[in-house]
Design an enzyme around this catalytic site. Structure first.
Site, PDB file in Angstrom:
ATOM      1  N   CYS A  98      36.386  44.862  43.259  1.00 51.28           N
ATOM      2  CA  CYS A  98      37.110  45.755  42.348  1.00 51.28           C
ATOM      3  C   CYS A  98      37.897  44.934  41.340  1.00 51.28           C
ATOM      4  O   CYS A  98      38.697  44.072  41.706  1.00 51.28           O
ATOM      5  CB  CYS A  98      38.044  46.662  43.137  1.00 51.28           C
ATOM      6  SG  CYS A  98      39.150  47.648  42.095  1.00 51.28           S
ATOM      7  N   PHE A  99      37.694  45.216  40.068  1.00 53.42           N
ATOM      8  CA  PHE A  99      38.301  44.351  39.053  1.00 53.42           C
ATOM      9  C   PHE A  99      39.803  44.545  38.871  1.00 53.42           C
ATOM     10  O   PHE A  99      40.457  43.744  38.200  1.00 53.42           O
ATOM     11  CB  PHE A  99      37.583  44.455  37.702  1.00 53.42           C
ATOM     12  CG  PHE A  99      37.270  45.839  37.178  1.00 53.42           C
ATOM     13  CD1 PHE A  99      38.026  46.952  37.491  1.00 53.42           C
ATOM     14  CD2 PHE A  99      36.170  46.019  36.332  1.00 53.42           C
ATOM     15  CE1 PHE A  99      37.730  48.202  36.975  1.00 53.42           C
ATOM     16  CE2 PHE A  99      35.852  47.271  35.807  1.00 53.42           C
ATOM     17  CZ  PHE A  99      36.640  48.366  36.127  1.00 53.42           C
TER      18      PHE A  99
END
Length: 256
Positions: A98-99
């Protein structure tokens, strides 16, 4: 309805263990994107929504390597990242799950002057978040880092990359499952490629487990929707802003 971060269980390992205490990989991401703008009152009110809902649960999705119908779309998406960093700056690009949390980790590094989250390495031109979440575009959630090489070495960025996630789990970080969460280092120069390969070899010896991180040329970067940018710094789901101060080592709460 909660907007889920979908699973794409076509190619992943069953192990989700991590030796990295700084990454809370065991948290579920499912309840975290309730504040996103695309919400539906009932996911099962039509055959189309039923199909979409099943897709979010990982059923019936096409393989992420499937090419788009328009060949030109693939050609554009697979072209090199031709954006230009600020004068005297360099780009680096990483995918590590997840960025949101990955971006915050890079924001805190001295010498990093700008970060953006987005999508890259896929086969569809101008993908949206929903496109990427479908698992059919081949895109990865990435962070593009702009840094001053006089103040920040590329090796320092690589260290942050390894520290932030588990590079031994294929297409997943904890409960976040799908090819968009794959681990990858995407280089802009031959020097970055060499440093990445050497760093991976050293990390392999440290972990004593097979690293699955891909090391590939940086491809066209598609900036994610604005609500994803600096998500945790702006407060995340619950409005609790997390520090971007340089050198800050406060634990990163991945989902706000």
């Amino acid at each position: 309805m909660l907007l889920l971060h979908p699973a794409t269980p076509t190619t992943f390992t069953t192990s989700s263990s991590s030796s990295l205490s700084s990454s809370p990989l065991s948290l579920s991401k499912f309840p975290t994107r309730t504040n996103l703008p695309t919400l539906h009152s009932s996911p099962l009110s039509s055959p189309q929504k039923m199909s979409s809902w099943l897709g979010k649960l990982g059923f019936g999705a096409r393989l992420p390597t499937e090419s788009p119908t328009d060949p030109s779309s693939s050609s554009i998406a697979q072209s090199p990242d031709d954006d230009t960093p600020a004068a005297g700056q360099l780009f680096a690009q990483f995918g590590a799950g997840c960025f949101w949390g990955v971006e915050l980790a890079f924001q805190r590094i001295p010498g990093v002057t700008k970060t953006e989250v987005g999508y890259s390495q896929g086969y569809v031109d101008k993908p949206t978040y929903n496109n990427v979440c479908s698992g059919t575009t081949g895109h990865s959630e990435v962070v593009r880092v702009q840094y001053d090489p006089k103040e920040c070495s590329y090796e320092a960025l690589l260290d942050a990359f390894w520290d932030r996630h588990d590079p031994t789990t294929l297409n997943r970080q904890g409960n976040d499952v799908g090819t968009q969460y794959r681990s990858g280092i995407y280089f802009y120069t031959p020097e970055q490629e060499t440093a990445a390969l050497e760093s991976k070899e050293r990390q392999q010896q440290i972990l004593n487990r097979k690293i699955v991180s891909e090391i590939m040329p940086a491809k066209k970067f598609y900036r994610a929707e604005e609500y994803h940018q600096q998500y945790l710094a702006k407060g995340g789901r619950f409005g609790f802003k997390q520090s971007t101060e340089k050198g800050c080592n406060d634990p990163i709460r991945c989902y706000g």
